[in-house]
Design an enzyme around this catalytic site. Sequence first.
Site, PDB file in Angstrom:
ATOM      1  N   CYS A  48      41.830  46.148  48.943  1.00 27.01           N
ATOM      2  CA  CYS A  48      41.694  45.343  47.465  1.00 27.01           C
ATOM      3  C   CYS A  48      41.520  43.899  48.597  1.00 27.01           C
ATOM      4  CB  CYS A  48      43.203  45.708  46.466  1.00 27.01           C
ATOM      5  SG  CYS A  48      42.983  44.795  45.788  1.00 27.01           S
ATOM      6  N   VAL A  49      40.299  42.641  47.465  1.00 30.88           N
ATOM      7  CA  VAL A  49      40.115  42.074  47.862  1.00 30.88           C
ATOM      8  C   VAL A  49      41.629  41.628  47.764  1.00 30.88           C
ATOM      9  CG1 VAL A  49      39.038  40.753  45.749  1.00 30.88           C
ATOM     10  CG2 VAL A  49      38.708  40.022  47.598  1.00 30.88           C
TER      11      VAL A  49
END
Lengths: 123, 134
Positions: free
Chosen positions: B82-83
């Site tokens: 997840c960024v």
Amino acid sequence: MTGTKSHSVLIVLRTAPYGSGLARAAIDTALAAGAFDQPVAVLLQGRGVLNLMPGQDGSALGRPTLSRVIDSMPLYGIETVHVDEAAAVQFGLPLNELPGYARPCTPAELRELLESHDHLLGF
Amino acid sequence: MPLEKMIYSLLVHSPPSSASSATAAHFAAALTRRGHEVLRVFFLDDGVWNGLGSAVAAQDHSDTLALWQDLAAEHQVELVVCVSSALRRGVLDQREAGRHEHDCATLDPAFTIGGLGLLVEATAESDRLWTFGG
């Protein structure tokens, strides 16, 4: 979203709001699912009910106040946030002060909620 | 009777030091051995540490990173961190490292960085989605 399929998702949040990043991750996942028009519901269980504790303020920790983020869920198509009633009582969550979108659930209602969704994402 | 082939995705939010992460990797490998498809493993929150390429496993611990690398190489399992969780923890690919003026990438090349939309997409596209961690 390239696919045409869709599965209903229940996000089960069992962690307290500020002890880790997990509660925020769960809330963000719910909002993302809502933003992509996916069928999503939220259930607060165990310490997770503390995410709706009235009067909380995350600013002293330099964090957003998570109850306010949850308040935005209806804007993302998440009309109801289910709350385990027994956990709410155990953790002192005042049921009469909950926002209108929060719905306390009995054990029978919890069972039905858990059984009626295709995917359960636990946090 | 042969088992029906299913599409699985995994959500991992435990760090690689946790038994949950190794269990997740072993579970994914077992699925591929049984002929199922593992579409995507999405790493969220502390789970993004699984993608830290500079991690060195202790001699008396299983190398969870190597398990993930094998899944990507042998079975084309998509590993996505997840960024927002990754940026907060300094797990950066080349692009993000450049964008945030860091000297080097720290994300293992078997992984990619992506948004929560990819987790949502996995829920739509997968027959089963298992959570590990928490």
